[in-house]
Design a protein around this motif. Structure first.
Motif, mmCIF file in Angstrom:
data_model
loop_
_atom_site.group_PDB
_atom_site.id
_atom_site.type_symbol
_atom_site.label_atom_id
_atom_site.label_comp_id
_atom_site.label_asym_id
_atom_site.label_seq_id
_atom_site.Cartn_x
_atom_site.Cartn_y
_atom_site.Cartn_z
ATOM 1 N N UNK A 284 0.648 -1.093 -0.025
ATOM 2 C CA UNK A 284 0.052 -0.112 0.147
ATOM 3 C C UNK A 284 0.863 1.194 -0.064
ATOM 4 N N UNK A 285 0.761 2.178 -1.018
ATOM 5 C CA UNK A 285 1.184 3.443 -0.876
ATOM 6 C C UNK A 285 0.204 4.625 -0.298
ATOM 7 N N UNK A 286 -0.666 4.608 -0.481
ATOM 8 C CA UNK A 286 -1.451 5.644 0.161
ATOM 9 C C UNK A 286 -3.116 5.180 -0.002
ATOM 10 N N UNK A 287 -3.892 5.721 0.662
ATOM 11 C CA UNK A 287 -5.375 5.829 0.393
ATOM 12 C C UNK A 287 -5.871 6.942 -0.091
ATOM 13 N N UNK B 210 -11.445 -6.010 -2.553
ATOM 14 C CA UNK B 210 -12.559 -6.446 -3.170
ATOM 15 C C UNK B 210 -12.506 -6.225 -4.547
ATOM 16 N N UNK B 211 -11.593 -5.405 -5.249
ATOM 17 C CA UNK B 211 -11.457 -5.218 -6.637
ATOM 18 C C UNK B 211 -10.069 -4.664 -7.047
ATOM 19 N N UNK B 212 -9.724 -4.936 -8.054
ATOM 20 C CA UNK B 212 -8.609 -4.140 -8.658
ATOM 21 C C UNK B 212 -9.192 -3.152 -9.780
ATOM 22 N N UNK B 213 -9.031 -1.816 -9.224
ATOM 23 C CA UNK B 213 -9.900 -0.911 -10.177
ATOM 24 C C UNK B 213 -9.295 -0.684 -11.243
ATOM 25 N N UNK B 214 -7.871 -0.100 -11.360
ATOM 26 C CA UNK B 214 -7.299 0.286 -12.625
ATOM 27 C C UNK B 214 -5.772 0.400 -12.451
ATOM 28 N N UNK B 215 -5.099 0.138 -13.476
ATOM 29 C CA UNK B 215 -3.520 0.229 -13.513
ATOM 30 C C UNK B 215 -3.333 1.714 -13.522
ATOM 31 N N UNK B 216 -2.384 2.219 -12.908
ATOM 32 C CA UNK B 216 -2.005 3.435 -12.704
ATOM 33 C C UNK B 216 -0.602 4.042 -13.433
ATOM 34 N N UNK B 217 -0.237 5.082 -13.787
ATOM 35 C CA UNK B 217 1.264 5.506 -13.969
ATOM 36 C C UNK B 217 1.821 6.408 -13.007
ATOM 37 N N UNK B 218 2.771 6.752 -13.060
ATOM 38 C CA UNK B 218 3.248 7.669 -11.858
ATOM 39 C C UNK B 218 2.767 8.954 -11.927
ATOM 40 N N UNK B 219 2.297 9.387 -12.872
ATOM 41 C CA UNK B 219 1.550 10.600 -13.072
ATOM 42 C C UNK B 219 0.380 10.740 -12.360
ATOM 43 N N UNK B 220 -0.414 9.733 -12.516
ATOM 44 C CA UNK B 220 -1.657 9.551 -11.976
ATOM 45 C C UNK B 220 -1.699 8.884 -10.333
ATOM 46 N N UNK B 221 -0.405 8.950 -9.836
ATOM 47 C CA UNK B 221 -0.449 8.643 -8.382
ATOM 48 C C UNK B 221 -0.770 9.916 -7.609
ATOM 49 N N UNK B 222 -1.389 9.960 -6.410
ATOM 50 C CA UNK B 222 -1.248 11.094 -5.432
ATOM 51 C C UNK B 222 -0.085 11.626 -5.219
ATOM 52 N N UNK B 223 0.213 12.740 -4.708
ATOM 53 C CA UNK B 223 1.340 13.295 -4.313
ATOM 54 C C UNK B 223 1.938 12.480 -3.086
ATOM 55 N N UNK B 224 1.127 12.040 -2.265
ATOM 56 C CA UNK B 224 1.497 11.316 -1.132
ATOM 57 C C UNK B 224 2.121 9.695 -1.645
ATOM 58 N N UNK B 225 1.227 9.431 -2.430
ATOM 59 C CA UNK B 225 1.715 7.872 -2.967
ATOM 60 C C UNK B 225 3.230 7.985 -4.016
ATOM 61 N N UNK B 226 3.487 9.369 -4.677
ATOM 62 C CA UNK B 226 4.559 9.549 -5.257
ATOM 63 C C UNK B 226 5.600 9.511 -4.238
ATOM 64 N N UNK B 227 5.472 10.383 -2.975
ATOM 65 C CA UNK B 227 6.313 10.741 -2.115
ATOM 66 C C UNK B 227 6.844 9.423 -1.579
ATOM 67 N N UNK B 228 6.064 8.254 -1.384
ATOM 68 C CA UNK B 228 6.463 7.136 -0.529
ATOM 69 C C UNK B 228 6.926 5.944 -1.611
#
Length: 161
Positions: free
Chosen positions: A19-22, A70-88
């Motif tokens: 987990x990177x962030x919620x 419950x579900x894998x919603x979608x694949x992400x790119x670095x640019x679509x991560x939240x700032x908190x996820x990018x930071x971690x």
């Protein structure tokens, strides 16, 4: 199935994630909350739907097929991560690699020395190889590999096949 198709299929089937962030849902989204995570085997960035009541925090290791997801919603790119996820992200990737390599503190120190030695001579090898070589050299072992560039590491016993 060609190589690219196989890699896409395998990346879709990550078994374990960190987990990177919620993030809360945006208006119009079906679910009330999402977690952004990175897969441990292919480092695939994913957004998943946690189960109601699932207590997931950044850094948690979770099986994708567990009752917490419950579900894998979608694949992400670095640019679509939240700032908190990018930071971690960097620290999380380093944790995954360290766990995979069973990196010891002494092996990490040895890897740091090796990295410095290589850079001082103008040689460079990737971080993963430096960590492996550090662990193996510190333990006095021999590396059996097809990576002949590891022969550049002084004092490292390597056998190329």
């Amino acid at each position: 199935m060609d190589v690219v198709e196989r890699m896409v299929e395998e990346s879709a089937n990550e078994e374990w994630i960190r987990v990177l962030t919620e993030r809360p849902s945006n208006r119009g989204e079906k679910e009330s909350r999402y977690i952004q995570a990175i897969g441990e085997s292919r480092f695939t960035l994913r957004e998943l739907v946690p189960a109601n009541g699932a207590d997931l925090s950044p850094g948690d290791r979770v099986a994708v097929e567990s009752e917490d997801i419950t579900d894998v919603h979608r694949r992400l790119t670095y640019q679509t991560l939240t700032q908190a996820a990018q930071d971690s992200l960097k620290a999380t990737i380093e944790d995954i690699i360290a766990d995979r390599l069973s990196l010891t503190p002494a092996g990490a120190r040895e890897a740091t020395l090796i990295d410095g030695e290589l850079k001082s001579t103008g040689d460079d090898i990737n971080l993963g190889d430096v960590l492996i070589v550090g662990n193996v050299r510190e333990a006095g072992g021999t590396e059996l590999t097809h990576d002949d560039h590891l022969e550049r590491v002084e004092g490292f016993d390597v056998e190329i096949y």
